[in-house]
Write a protein that holds these residues in place. Structure first.
Motif, mmCIF file in Angstrom:
data_model
loop_
_atom_site.group_PDB
_atom_site.id
_atom_site.type_symbol
_atom_site.label_atom_id
_atom_site.label_comp_id
_atom_site.label_asym_id
_atom_site.label_seq_id
_atom_site.Cartn_x
_atom_site.Cartn_y
_atom_site.Cartn_z
ATOM 1 N N THR A 1 10.282 -116.875 -56.149
ATOM 2 C CA THR A 1 8.874 -117.119 -55.788
ATOM 3 C C THR A 1 8.529 -118.604 -55.887
ATOM 4 O O THR A 1 7.694 -119.095 -55.138
ATOM 5 C CB THR A 1 7.905 -116.293 -56.672
ATOM 6 N N ALA B 1 -1.136 -117.990 -48.136
ATOM 7 C CA ALA B 1 -0.936 -119.446 -48.161
ATOM 8 C C ALA B 1 -2.001 -120.153 -47.338
ATOM 9 O O ALA B 1 -2.561 -121.179 -47.752
ATOM 10 C CB ALA B 1 0.456 -119.783 -47.640
ATOM 11 N N GLN C 1 9.957 -116.704 -44.789
ATOM 12 C CA GLN C 1 11.335 -116.585 -45.256
ATOM 13 C C GLN C 1 11.647 -115.142 -45.678
ATOM 14 O O GLN C 1 10.745 -114.317 -45.816
ATOM 15 C CB GLN C 1 11.573 -117.544 -46.422
ATOM 16 N N GLU D 1 10.341 -121.093 -54.986
ATOM 17 C CA GLU D 1 10.840 -121.817 -53.812
ATOM 18 C C GLU D 1 10.331 -121.253 -52.494
ATOM 19 O O GLU D 1 10.422 -121.915 -51.458
ATOM 20 C CB GLU D 1 12.381 -121.738 -53.776
ATOM 21 N N LEU E 1 1.869 -115.302 -45.522
ATOM 22 C CA LEU E 1 1.300 -116.376 -44.698
ATOM 23 C C LEU E 1 -0.224 -116.410 -44.854
ATOM 24 O O LEU E 1 -0.821 -117.476 -45.030
ATOM 25 C CB LEU E 1 1.691 -116.156 -43.233
ATOM 26 N N ALA F 1 10.649 -121.194 -42.228
ATOM 27 C CA ALA F 1 9.304 -120.754 -42.622
ATOM 28 C C ALA F 1 8.320 -120.978 -41.479
ATOM 29 O O ALA F 1 8.573 -121.760 -40.561
ATOM 30 C CB ALA F 1 8.858 -121.536 -43.845
ATOM 31 N N ARG G 1 8.668 -119.841 -49.107
ATOM 32 C CA ARG G 1 7.609 -120.232 -48.173
ATOM 33 C C ARG G 1 7.391 -119.091 -47.194
ATOM 34 O O ARG G 1 8.337 -118.352 -46.870
ATOM 35 C CB ARG G 1 7.998 -121.519 -47.448
ATOM 36 N N PRO G 2 6.163 -118.937 -46.699
ATOM 37 C CA PRO G 2 5.875 -117.811 -45.807
ATOM 38 C C PRO G 2 6.790 -117.796 -44.589
ATOM 39 O O PRO G 2 7.014 -118.833 -43.968
ATOM 40 C CB PRO G 2 4.420 -118.053 -45.392
#
Ligand SMILES: Cc1cc2nc3c(=O)[nH]c(=O)nc-3n(C[C@H](O)[C@H](O)[C@H](O)COP(=O)(O)OP(=O)(O)OC[C@H]3O[C@@H](n4cnc5c(N)ncnc54)[C@H](O)[C@@H]3O)c2cc1C
Ligand code: FES
Length: 267
Positions: free
Chosen positions: A46, A139, A53, A48, A136, A112, A50-51
């Protein structure tokens, strides 16, 4: 922690990617119709992630040679969320795991969704393709981007997946009209009022991605698609997951799964 694949930059002609495999305890498992939302304790992932992935997950219990790719559904604190739809023996076993069991998870892997410098975003998902869109939405929402989502499902059982999502502006369609509007999610696009600066993100069946691609081209909108392909290694080594793009044949696991929508070659 054990290495699961080559390290980047190891001199291979087409560098793959490398990710630790972590043994992660299942801390939550909730069923939503055909879907199971799992929470596993995976702080190294978590941190590292990014949406857009994904992770490769070993199916527990033996008898499954290949790991299964699953999108990162959420990454909240040390909890990695996964949303699993039982489609075959491997995903059925994963959907049935219980709290306290352990899963071997490698990741985060792949490209990502570009999430910087946006003002408005439209997230379009079909079936299990909705899975990467919650992370996503989290974020983008955290940076003040206005997020609208349009999700399409087959029927009421599949649409129960919406219970796993937390997106305020969420439109839903079902093909049989049992929940939300009747029809395909792409039928909704013309009705969703988004500003011209909107960036579109989509994930779902190939026909849906093709329809979103046509619509964004007509509207002059920028877009990105997350693609699916059958995967073996998940780290760029086997070339079993290549798809056609305007830049040539690219690997969904390492150049993707996220591609600019106008680069995707649709049937
Ligand atoms: C980048 C990526 C992210 C994914 N994210 C998720 C996710 O968040 N949640 C989730 O439930 N599933 C996700 N999938 C699909 C998931 O990996 C497959 O459904 C799973 O591996 C099937 O394994 P199985 O043993 O259950 O089924 P199998 O017996 O291998 O196949 C069952 C059925 O599913 C189809 N199938 C198998 N693999 C795929 C695939 N990769 N794409 C499309 N259809 C497939 C087969 O053609 C068959 O019809 C993702 C796939 C990719 C490539
Ligand atoms: S290169 Fe092996 S799955 Fe992508």
């Amino acid at each position: 922690m054990t290495p699961s694949a080559r390290r980047p930059g190891d001199g291979h002609e087409h560098p793959g990617q490398w990710a630790e495999t972590s043994r992660c305890r299942v801390a939550g498992a909730r069923r939503f119709g055909a879907f199971t939302a799992l929470e596993v304790l995976a702080p190294a992932i978590t941190r590292e992630a990014r949406p857009g992935q994904f992770v490769m997950v070993t199916v527990p219990g033996g008898g499954f040679l290949l790991r299964r790719p699953l999108s990162i559904f959420t990454a909240r604190g040390d909890r990695l969320g996964l949303l699993v739809e039982a489609r075959g023996p491997g995903s059925e076993r994963l959907a049935a795991v219980g709290v306290g069991e352990a899963l071997e998870v490698a990741g985060p892997l792949g490209s990502a969704f570009p999430a910087a410098d946006l003002r408005s975003a439209l997230l379009v998902g079909g079936g299990i393709g909705c899975a990467p869109l919650q992370f996503l939405a989290d974020a983008l929402g955290a940076t003040g981007v206005v997020v609208t989502a349009a999700f399409g499902f087959r029927d009421a059982r599949q649409a129960r997946a919406t219970g796993a999502f937390d997106i305020a502006r969420l439109w839903v369609t079902t093909e049989d009209g049992s929940v939300g509007r009747r029809g395909m999610v792409t039928d909704l696009l013309a009705a969703v009022d988004v500003p011209p600066s909107t960036t579109v993100f989509c994930c779902g069946p190939a026909a849906m991605i093709a329809a979103v691609q046509r619509w964004t081209a007509t509207e002059g909108l920028r877009g990105y698609a997350s693609l699916e392909a059958h995967m073996a290694c998940g780290v760029g080594a086997c070339h079993g997951c290549v798809v056609a793009t305007t830049r040539g044949a690219l690997r969904v696991c390492s150049e993707g799964p996220v591609f600019p929508l106008d680069e995707v070659v649709t049937g």
